[in-house]
Design a protein around this motif. Structure first.
Motif, PDB file in Angstrom:
ATOM      1  N   THR A 120       0.820  -1.201   0.000  1.00  0.00           N
ATOM      2  CA  THR A 120       0.000   0.000   0.000  1.00  0.00           C
ATOM      3  C   THR A 120       0.858   1.257   0.000  1.00  0.00           C
ATOM      4  O   THR A 120       0.591   2.223  -0.725  1.00  0.00           O
ATOM      5  CB  THR A 120      -0.926   0.009   1.228  1.00  0.00           C
ATOM      6  OG1 THR A 120      -1.745  -1.169   1.219  1.00  0.00           O
ATOM      7  CG2 THR A 120      -1.826   1.227   1.225  1.00  0.00           C
ATOM      8  N   ALA A 121       1.913   1.258   0.824  1.00  0.00           N
ATOM      9  CA  ALA A 121       2.805   2.421   0.883  1.00  0.00           C
ATOM     10  C   ALA A 121       3.516   2.634  -0.446  1.00  0.00           C
ATOM     11  O   ALA A 121       3.700   3.775  -0.879  1.00  0.00           O
ATOM     12  CB  ALA A 121       3.822   2.231   2.007  1.00  0.00           C
ATOM     13  N   THR A 122       3.906   1.551  -1.103  1.00  0.00           N
ATOM     14  CA  THR A 122       4.560   1.665  -2.404  1.00  0.00           C
ATOM     15  C   THR A 122       3.605   2.270  -3.433  1.00  0.00           C
ATOM     16  O   THR A 122       4.000   3.126  -4.246  1.00  0.00           O
ATOM     17  CB  THR A 122       5.038   0.285  -2.891  1.00  0.00           C
ATOM     18  OG1 THR A 122       5.905  -0.285  -1.905  1.00  0.00           O
ATOM     19  CG2 THR A 122       5.777   0.398  -4.212  1.00  0.00           C
ATOM     20  N   LEU A 123       2.347   1.826  -3.400  1.00  0.00           N
ATOM     21  CA  LEU A 123       1.330   2.384  -4.300  1.00  0.00           C
ATOM     22  C   LEU A 123       1.168   3.878  -4.062  1.00  0.00           C
ATOM     23  O   LEU A 123       1.144   4.676  -5.012  1.00  0.00           O
ATOM     24  CB  LEU A 123      -0.004   1.656  -4.089  1.00  0.00           C
ATOM     25  CG  LEU A 123      -1.220   2.226  -4.823  1.00  0.00           C
ATOM     26  CD1 LEU A 123      -1.057   2.091  -6.321  1.00  0.00           C
ATOM     27  CD2 LEU A 123      -2.494   1.527  -4.358  1.00  0.00           C
ATOM     28  N   TRP A 124       1.075   4.266  -2.792  1.00  0.00           N
ATOM     29  CA  TRP A 124       0.869   5.680  -2.476  1.00  0.00           C
ATOM     30  C   TRP A 124       2.122   6.512  -2.728  1.00  0.00           C
ATOM     31  O   TRP A 124       2.023   7.729  -2.906  1.00  0.00           O
ATOM     32  CB  TRP A 124       0.409   5.820  -1.024  1.00  0.00           C
ATOM     33  CG  TRP A 124      -1.086   5.723  -0.942  1.00  0.00           C
ATOM     34  CD1 TRP A 124      -1.824   4.581  -0.949  1.00  0.00           C
ATOM     35  CD2 TRP A 124      -2.015   6.801  -0.871  1.00  0.00           C
ATOM     36  NE1 TRP A 124      -3.157   4.872  -0.890  1.00  0.00           N
ATOM     37  CE2 TRP A 124      -3.309   6.240  -0.834  1.00  0.00           C
ATOM     38  CE3 TRP A 124      -1.890   8.181  -0.832  1.00  0.00           C
ATOM     39  CZ2 TRP A 124      -4.451   7.013  -0.762  1.00  0.00           C
ATOM     40  CZ3 TRP A 124      -3.030   8.959  -0.751  1.00  0.00           C
ATOM     41  CH2 TRP A 124      -4.293   8.375  -0.721  1.00  0.00           C
ATOM     42  N   PHE A 125       3.274   5.878  -2.733  1.00  0.00           N
ATOM     43  CA  PHE A 125       4.494   6.609  -3.080  1.00  0.00           C
ATOM     44  C   PHE A 125       4.374   7.189  -4.490  1.00  0.00           C
ATOM     45  O   PHE A 125       4.813   8.309  -4.755  1.00  0.00           O
ATOM     46  CB  PHE A 125       5.708   5.680  -2.989  1.00  0.00           C
ATOM     47  CG  PHE A 125       7.011   6.342  -3.339  1.00  0.00           C
ATOM     48  CD1 PHE A 125       7.677   7.127  -2.414  1.00  0.00           C
ATOM     49  CD2 PHE A 125       7.561   6.191  -4.603  1.00  0.00           C
ATOM     50  CE1 PHE A 125       8.870   7.749  -2.743  1.00  0.00           C
ATOM     51  CE2 PHE A 125       8.750   6.811  -4.944  1.00  0.00           C
ATOM     52  CZ  PHE A 125       9.415   7.588  -4.004  1.00  0.00           C
ATOM     53  N   ALA A 232       6.092   5.205   7.169  1.00  0.00           N
ATOM     54  CA  ALA A 232       7.213   6.158   7.180  1.00  0.00           C
ATOM     55  C   ALA A 232       8.467   5.547   6.571  1.00  0.00           C
ATOM     56  O   ALA A 232       9.232   6.227   5.881  1.00  0.00           O
ATOM     57  CB  ALA A 232       7.488   6.615   8.613  1.00  0.00           C
ATOM     58  N   PHE A 233       8.663   4.266   6.784  1.00  0.00           N
ATOM     59  CA  PHE A 233       9.862   3.592   6.275  1.00  0.00           C
ATOM     60  C   PHE A 233       9.865   3.551   4.755  1.00  0.00           C
ATOM     61  O   PHE A 233      10.887   3.819   4.113  1.00  0.00           O
ATOM     62  CB  PHE A 233       9.939   2.175   6.843  1.00  0.00           C
ATOM     63  CG  PHE A 233      11.158   1.405   6.398  1.00  0.00           C
ATOM     64  CD1 PHE A 233      12.393   1.642   6.974  1.00  0.00           C
ATOM     65  CD2 PHE A 233      11.059   0.448   5.401  1.00  0.00           C
ATOM     66  CE1 PHE A 233      13.516   0.941   6.565  1.00  0.00           C
ATOM     67  CE2 PHE A 233      12.173  -0.255   4.982  1.00  0.00           C
ATOM     68  CZ  PHE A 233      13.403  -0.008   5.566  1.00  0.00           C
TER      69      PHE A 233
END
Length: 290
Positions: A120-125, A232-233
Motif C-alpha cells: 500500500t505504501a509503495t502504491l501511495w508513493f 514512514a519507512f
C-alpha cells in the motif's frame, strides 16, 4: 462413564487451545520479558549484555531524537485517530442498509485492508509523486498546483495519514457495521413514534449503543498509531528533516542499524507504558468496561 467423557473432552479442548498459547508464549510473552531485561543492559548483539541499570532511561531524557520521534508520533495520532473514527463510522452509517450495491461498496472499502502495508505504501508513493502522481494530476485538472507531498516537512506526515486512512478505515467500518446491526430496531421505531429526528436518534440511541464498539475501534487506532512504522519507512525514510521519524522507526534505527539493542529495548518499554496509559485514558473517556 461421564467422567471419562469429560476427561476426554477436556483433553481435546486443551489440544485446541495449546497452539495459540504456545505461539503467544514464544512470540509475544518471551520477547516482552527479554525486551524488559535488555532495557537495563548495554547490548550490541555481538557481545554479551552488560548490566547498566537505569542509564538507558537517563539517556532517553536528554535524547533530542527521542523527543522528536515522540512529537511526530503524537502528531500522527492526533491527526489519524479522530479522522479514522469519523471516516469509518460515517461509512458504516452510510452502508448500514440492505439496498442494492451496498454489498459491493462494503467489499470495495474493505479491499485495502487485505493488502500489505508495504504494498500500500509503495502504491501511495507513486500516487503522491509531485510530477507524475495521480493526486497532483487530479489537482491539476482544477488548475491547482500540487505540492511535493513527501518532500515537504509540513505535508509529509499529512500524506502518511491520508494513506493510512485509505488503507485502514475499511476494517474499522466493518466493526462499526457489526455494532450497528446489534442495535434493536425497536429503539428507533419507538423514537420515531415520539417524534425524534435523525440527529436525536443518532445522539440518544446510536452513539450510546456503540460505546463499547467505539472503545474497541479507538483503542485499536491508538495502538496502531503509536506503532506506525511501515508507512514512514517506505514513503519517507523518516524525512524530510526527521519530520516523519516515529518512535518505532527510532527503535528500529537504534536496534538494527546502530546495534544498540539495550537502548532500543528501553525505548520500547517506554512506548509500551505510553500505549497502556493511552488505553486506560481512552477507556475512561468512553466509559467502557473491559
Amino acid at each position: 462413564m461421564k467422567s471419562r467423557v469429560a476427561t476426554k473432552q477436556n483433553f481435546i479442548g486443551k489440544l485446541f487451545v495449546a497452539p495459540p498459547v504456545i505461539l503467544f508464549l514464544v512470540f509475544t510473552l518471551f520477547p516482552m520479558i527479554m525486551a524488559i531485561a535488555l532495557s537495563f543492559t548495554d547490548y550490541d548483539i555481538i557481545n554479551m549484555p552488560r548490566f547498566v541499570g537505569l542509564k538507558n532511561f537517563q539517556k532517553i531524557v536528554g535524547d533530542e531524537f527521542f523527543w522528536i520521534s515522540l512529537k511526530n508520533t503524537c502528531y500522527y495520532t492526533v491527526l489519524y485517530v479522530p479522522s479514522g473514527l469519523f471516516l469509518s463510522l460515517g461509512a458504516a452509517l452510510f452502508l448500514n442498509s440492505e439496498k442494492r450495491m451496498v454489498g459491493l461498496f462494503r467489499t470495495l472499502f474493505y479491499l485495502p485492508v487485505l493488502s500489505s502495508s508495504v504494498a500500500t505504501a509503495t502504491l501511495w508513493f507513486w500516487i503522491l509523486n509531485p510530477q507524475l502522481g495521480l493526486l497532483n494530476g487530479i489537482l491539476g485538472v482544477f488548475h491547482i498546483e500540487g505540492p511535493a507531498w513527501l518532500y515537504d516537512s509540513k505535508l509529509a506526515m499529512i500524506a502518511i495519514v491520508m494513506m493510512s486512512l485509505w488503507a485502514g478505515f475499511g476494517g474499522n467500518m466493518m466493526i462499526f457495521l457489526s455494532g450497528l446491526k446489534g442495535i434493536p430496531q425497536i429503539y428507533y421505531e419507538a423514537a420515531k413514534v415520539e417524534g425524534a429526528g435523525r440527529w436525536q436518534m443518532f445522539k440518544l440511541i446510536t452513539m450510546p449503543s456503540l460505546t463499547k464498539t467505539t472503545f474497541l475501534v479507538s483503542t485499536m487506532l491508538i495502538i496502531g498509531t503509536f506503532q506506525v512504522f511501515d508507512q514512514a519507512f517506505v514513503l519517507t525514510k523518516g524525512g524530510p528533516g526527521n519530520a516523519t521519524i516515529t518512535l518505532v522507526y527510532y527503535i528500529y534505527n537504534n536496534g538494527f542499524k546502530n546495534l544498540n539493542m539495550g537502548y532500543a529495548s528501553s525505548i520500547s518499554l517506554i512506548l509500551f507504558l505510553i500505549i497502556l496509559v493511552m488505553t486506560l485514558l481512552n477507556q475512561k473517556i468512553n466509559k467502557a468496561d473491559i
